[in-house]
Design a protein around this motif. Structure first.
Motif, PDB file in Angstrom:
ATOM      1  N   THR A  40       8.986   8.788  -3.912  1.00  0.00           N
ATOM      2  CA  THR A  40      10.057   7.466  -3.769  1.00  0.00           C
ATOM      3  C   THR A  40      10.657   7.532  -5.376  1.00  0.00           C
ATOM      4  N   PHE A  41       9.693   7.937  -6.379  1.00  0.00           N
ATOM      5  CA  PHE A  41      10.082   8.114  -7.712  1.00  0.00           C
ATOM      6  C   PHE A  41      11.248   9.459  -7.892  1.00  0.00           C
ATOM      7  N   MET A  42      10.932  10.380  -7.312  1.00  0.00           N
ATOM      8  CA  MET A  42      11.808  11.436  -7.236  1.00  0.00           C
ATOM      9  C   MET A  42      13.167  11.133  -6.931  1.00  0.00           C
ATOM     10  N   ALA A  93       0.804  -1.283  -0.055  1.00  0.00           N
ATOM     11  CA  ALA A  93       0.023  -0.042  -0.108  1.00  0.00           C
ATOM     12  C   ALA A  93       0.901   1.248   0.086  1.00  0.00           C
ATOM     13  N   PHE A  94       1.674   1.354   1.082  1.00  0.00           N
ATOM     14  CA  PHE A  94       2.494   2.553   1.035  1.00  0.00           C
ATOM     15  C   PHE A  94       3.923   2.340   1.029  1.00  0.00           C
ATOM     16  N   PRO A  95       4.743   2.775  -0.006  1.00  0.00           N
ATOM     17  CA  PRO A  95       4.276   3.756  -0.950  1.00  0.00           C
ATOM     18  C   PRO A  95       3.534   3.164  -2.254  1.00  0.00           C
ATOM     19  N   SER A  96       2.771   3.868  -2.939  1.00  0.00           N
ATOM     20  CA  SER A  96       2.143   3.334  -4.093  1.00  0.00           C
ATOM     21  C   SER A  96       3.095   3.303  -5.152  1.00  0.00           C
ATOM     22  N   PHE A  97       3.137   1.989  -5.688  1.00  0.00           N
ATOM     23  CA  PHE A  97       3.886   1.559  -6.829  1.00  0.00           C
ATOM     24  C   PHE A  97       3.199   2.114  -8.209  1.00  0.00           C
ATOM     25  N   HIS A  98       2.042   1.936  -8.056  1.00  0.00           N
ATOM     26  CA  HIS A  98       1.213   2.305  -9.411  1.00  0.00           C
ATOM     27  C   HIS A  98       1.548   3.876  -9.398  1.00  0.00           C
TER      28      HIS A  98
END
Length: 322
Positions: A283-285, A229-234
């Motif tokens: 997470t992406f950044m 759920a956390f963090p959202s990989f979608h």
């Protein structure tokens, strides 16, 4: 095997070594897990991924540069997907309690309620079902990006590393602080889930929480369900597709529109807190920055090695001719 590994480019070799280390972790976790692992299924995925890598290298050697670039990337991701999924499941049961109450409290503080959000779609069930199709497109989009970038080696390498780092970081955070999503805390009105065609509903959430707390009895790709759920990989996947398709004209415009629709779809069909999406964006950044540094370092090392080999060849004495 050694010849195939040597035929990989430096970034591909780095990815392959990381995946091999992850598979070794899977073995270690599997030895201490009470769950029964569907080894033929996971083994088949790994072998299939390796075969795709090998096919790509053969095509690369025969001058098919584009497929020779994208097929190894795709094959490595197949193997990685099997390895990271196994690691997540073999880590269960979680050593600590799920942090869902904390995430729910943060959502309440910023004014978001997942049950009210889902119930707001009761008047538009067809829109909800359309968003379900959007939500299910994430992996297809990522596969498409791999092949759309097959003429841009530098960007493909950064895409691959950003995806691998972000997925690994997502799973590591979830393993340390597990959560099952708001669907594990809230019961929806009877029939609403079926009316909206929800992919993740309260029944799914309850089963996910049960697995996190007590662990799985069987681990198989045919029956496994998404747990993180956390963090959202979608959210990460949506940003991956949009970021790396910049400059692709109408393809970028289509990806931007599709992933704009992905944002409400993640909350509705992914059973996510709004906090999960904020965590996914962060997470992406972080992963994007780490990937840039990693790939740039590999490129510098590769150029330096190439210059050293060239200098060594120039210094070799010429052989006398008869």
């Amino acid at each position: 095997m050694t010849t195939a590994f040597a035929a990989l480019r430096a970034p591909e070799r780095a990815l392959a070594l990381f995946i091999a280390a992850l598979l070794a972790l899977d073995v270690a976790l599997g030895l201490r897990s009470a769950a029964r692992v569907d080894l033929p299924a996971y083994g088949g995925m790994i072998v299939a991924g390796c075969c795709v890598v090998a096919l790509g290298l053969v095509l690369r050697g025969r001058g098919w540069s584009r497929l020779g670039l994208s097929l190894p990337a795709f094959g490595l991701y197949v193997v990685y997907g099997a390895a990271i999924a196994l690691a997540c499941y073999l880590r269960l049961p979680a050593p600590g309690a799920p942090i869902d109450p904390l995430l729910a409290a943060f959502d309440a503080r910023i004014g978001f309620s997942w049950p009210r959000y889902v119930e707001s779609f009761a008047a538009w069930p067809q829109l909800a079902k359309a968003l379900g199709v959007v939500y299910a497109s994430s992996l297809v989009q990522l596969c498409g990006v791999m092949f759309l970038l097959n003429a841009d080696r530098a960007r493909l390498d950064r895409f691959m590393f950003t995806g691998l780092i972000s997925c690994t970081l997502t799973c590591a955070i979830w393993a340390a602080f597990p959560s099952a999503g708001p669907s594990s805390l809230h019961a929806l009105p009877a029939g609403l889930s079926d009316q909206l065609g929800l992919i993740v509903d309260d029944r799914y959430g309850a089963a996910a929480r049960e697995m996190i707390v007590n662990g799985p009895s069987v681990i198989s790709p045919w029956t496994d369900r998404g747990l993180v759920a956390f963090p959202s990989f979608h959210t990460v996947m949506a940003l991956l597709a949009v970021w790396f398709l910049r400059g692709k004209g109408w393809i970028f415009a289509a990806a931007l529109a599709l992933n704009a629709a992905m944002l409400p779809a993640i909350l509705l069909h992914g059973g996510h807190y709004l906090t999960d999406m904020i965590g996914g964006a962060a997470t992406f950044m972080v992963s994007l920055a780490l990937a840039e540094r990693t790939v740039s370092a590999l490129e510098r090392a590769s150029r330096s090695a190439g210059r050293s080999v060239g200098a060594a060849r120039r210094q070799e004495p010429e052989r006398p001719t008869r």
